[in-house]
Design a protein around this motif. Structure first.
Motif, PDB file in Angstrom:
ATOM      1  N   ASP A 166       0.841  -1.199   0.000  1.00 46.85           N
ATOM      2  CA  ASP A 166       0.000   0.000   0.000  1.00 46.85           C
ATOM      3  C   ASP A 166       0.876   1.250   0.000  1.00 46.85           C
ATOM      4  N   SER A 167       0.243   2.405   0.032  1.00 49.74           N
ATOM      5  CA  SER A 167       1.004   3.652  -0.108  1.00 49.74           C
ATOM      6  C   SER A 167       1.477   4.214   1.235  1.00 49.74           C
ATOM      7  N   TYR A 168       1.188   3.507   2.345  1.00 50.08           N
ATOM      8  CA  TYR A 168       1.700   3.963   3.641  1.00 50.08           C
ATOM      9  C   TYR A 168       3.001   3.243   3.994  1.00 50.08           C
ATOM     10  N   TRP A 169       4.009   3.993   4.370  1.00 49.84           N
ATOM     11  CA  TRP A 169       5.297   3.428   4.789  1.00 49.84           C
ATOM     12  C   TRP A 169       5.674   3.990   6.152  1.00 49.84           C
ATOM     13  N   THR A 170       6.078   3.120   7.074  1.00 50.55           N
ATOM     14  CA  THR A 170       6.638   3.577   8.349  1.00 50.55           C
ATOM     15  C   THR A 170       7.851   4.463   8.078  1.00 50.55           C
ATOM     16  N   TYR A 171       8.673   4.015   7.122  1.00 50.06           N
ATOM     17  CA  TYR A 171       9.862   4.763   6.698  1.00 50.06           C
ATOM     18  C   TYR A 171       9.585   5.251   5.281  1.00 50.06           C
ATOM     19  N   PRO A 172       9.238   6.549   5.150  1.00 47.95           N
ATOM     20  CA  PRO A 172       8.785   7.047   3.837  1.00 47.95           C
ATOM     21  C   PRO A 172       9.754   6.797   2.687  1.00 47.95           C
ATOM     22  N   LYS A 173      11.034   6.676   2.987  1.00 44.27           N
ATOM     23  CA  LYS A 173      11.995   6.449   1.901  1.00 44.27           C
ATOM     24  C   LYS A 173      11.785   5.119   1.192  1.00 44.27           C
ATOM     25  N   ASN A 174      11.011   4.216   1.808  1.00 40.65           N
ATOM     26  CA  ASN A 174      10.790   2.922   1.160  1.00 40.65           C
ATOM     27  C   ASN A 174       9.970   3.021  -0.116  1.00 40.65           C
ATOM     28  N   GLU A 175       9.420   4.185  -0.394  1.00 38.83           N
ATOM     29  CA  GLU A 175       8.722   4.334  -1.682  1.00 38.83           C
ATOM     30  C   GLU A 175       9.720   4.561  -2.826  1.00 38.83           C
ATOM     31  N   THR A 176      11.001   4.710  -2.519  1.00 39.98           N
ATOM     32  CA  THR A 176      12.018   4.779  -3.584  1.00 39.98           C
ATOM     33  C   THR A 176      12.765   3.444  -3.644  1.00 39.98           C
ATOM     34  N   ASP A 177      13.331   3.140  -4.809  1.00 43.08           N
ATOM     35  CA  ASP A 177      14.134   1.916  -4.943  1.00 43.08           C
ATOM     36  C   ASP A 177      15.304   1.946  -3.967  1.00 43.08           C
ATOM     37  N   GLN A 178      15.947   3.114  -3.874  1.00 36.84           N
ATOM     38  CA  GLN A 178      17.109   3.202  -2.977  1.00 36.84           C
ATOM     39  C   GLN A 178      16.713   2.913  -1.531  1.00 36.84           C
ATOM     40  N   GLY A 179      15.644   3.535  -1.083  1.00 43.74           N
ATOM     41  CA  GLY A 179      15.207   3.344   0.298  1.00 43.74           C
ATOM     42  C   GLY A 179      14.808   1.904   0.582  1.00 43.74           C
ATOM     43  N   LEU A 180      14.092   1.311  -0.341  1.00 41.56           N
ATOM     44  CA  LEU A 180      13.657  -0.081  -0.137  1.00 41.56           C
ATOM     45  C   LEU A 180      14.863  -1.018  -0.098  1.00 41.56           C
ATOM     46  N   PHE A 181      15.821  -0.791  -0.977  1.00 36.47           N
ATOM     47  CA  PHE A 181      17.043  -1.605  -0.953  1.00 36.47           C
ATOM     48  C   PHE A 181      17.749  -1.451   0.394  1.00 36.47           C
ATOM     49  N   GLU A 182      17.850  -0.221   0.866  1.00 41.28           N
ATOM     50  CA  GLU A 182      18.542   0.031   2.136  1.00 41.28           C
ATOM     51  C   GLU A 182      17.869  -0.714   3.292  1.00 41.28           C
ATOM     52  N   THR A 183      16.539  -0.734   3.300  1.00 40.65           N
ATOM     53  CA  THR A 183      15.819  -1.419   4.370  1.00 40.65           C
ATOM     54  C   THR A 183      16.003  -2.925   4.292  1.00 40.65           C
ATOM     55  N   ILE A 184      16.001  -3.465   3.072  1.00 46.10           N
ATOM     56  CA  ILE A 184      16.168  -4.914   2.922  1.00 46.10           C
ATOM     57  C   ILE A 184      17.615  -5.299   3.256  1.00 46.10           C
ATOM     58  N   PHE A 185      18.556  -4.569   2.719  1.00 47.78           N
ATOM     59  CA  PHE A 185      19.973  -4.886   2.959  1.00 47.78           C
ATOM     60  C   PHE A 185      20.311  -4.793   4.448  1.00 47.78           C
ATOM     61  N   GLY A 186      19.963  -3.670   5.058  1.00 41.68           N
ATOM     62  CA  GLY A 186      20.435  -3.387   6.418  1.00 41.68           C
ATOM     63  C   GLY A 186      19.432  -3.648   7.520  1.00 41.68           C
TER      64      GLY A 186
END
Ligand code: HEM
Ligand code: CA
Length: 172
Positions: free
Chosen positions: A83-103
């Motif tokens: 959905d369009s709600y993110w606890t960490y708003p940066k997860n709506e970008t590819d970079q942010g989502l990668f950072e959350t998955i990686f780290g």
């Protein structure tokens, strides 16, 4: 390991601490794919809505993520990712989502570099994006033509089956 960080044109940081991610922690395998190189240059995921790679992406999501986030990323012990709600708003970008998955993030959301290589992380990300069920206007990770073509995910409609195979075009 040396050179990996140097190759990244973008600065990748941990979602919770803001500390730089150490890409050398990722497995050697899956570092040199076209998708990983493009991501480290541009912060963009070329697997988004790639029909050749989505079957493998689906399989990786089912084995690594759905136990906590739900079959359709609708949320379970971890939050909904569809959905369009993110606890960490940066997860709506590819970079942010990668950072959350990686780290990782907080609690049970641990870093994934021990379980997935970087190419697989990009694949998993593309399936998370494919599961998006809200207004395509909120799909900021898509380019304009992808967004125009995007149909919000419908669990009741026919969807792409998971597959074990990793095609050459997807880093195989
Ligand atoms: C949070 C993705 C695996 C439990 C998150 C978030 C993302 C994410 C993007 C942040 C959501 C937001 O900002 O709203 C993934 C992916 C996975 C995965 C793609 C597989 C590769 C798991 C697993 C668990 C888990 C296996 C349980 C063991 C959680 C929890 C949170 C979370 C509890 C909330 C953490 C917080 O708010 O800081 N996950 N996750 N996740 N995930 Fe995962
Ligand atoms: Ca959400």
């Amino acid at each position: 390991a040396a050179g990996l960080g140097a190759r990244a044109a973008i600065m990748l940081t941990n979602t919770v601490t803001g500390q730089p991610l150490d890409l050398a922690e990722a497995p050697e395998e899956g570092r040199d794919t076209k998708a990983v190189k493009t991501f480290l240059e541009t912060g963009r995921n070329i697997y988004n809505e790639d029909p050749v790679c989505l079957p493998k992406a689906h399989e990786l999501f089912l084995s690594m993520c759905s136990g906590c986030h739900g079959h359709y990323a609708e949320g379970k012990i971890g939050p909904g990712l569809n959905d369009s709600y993110w606890t960490y708003p940066k997860n709506e970008t590819d970079q942010g989502l990668f950072e959350t998955i990686f780290g990782g993030a907080n609690g049970q959301m641990g870093p994934m570099y021990g379980a997935l290589n970087m190419n697989e992380m990009l694949l998993v990300m593309s399936w998370v994006r494919h599961l998006y069920k809200d207004d395509p206007k909120g799909a900021v990770w898509l380019n304009d033509s992808q967004r125009a073509a995007f149909t919000p995910f419908d669990a009741n409609a026919k969807h792409i089956e998971p597959a074990e195979e990793l095609p050459e075009a997807c880093g195989g």
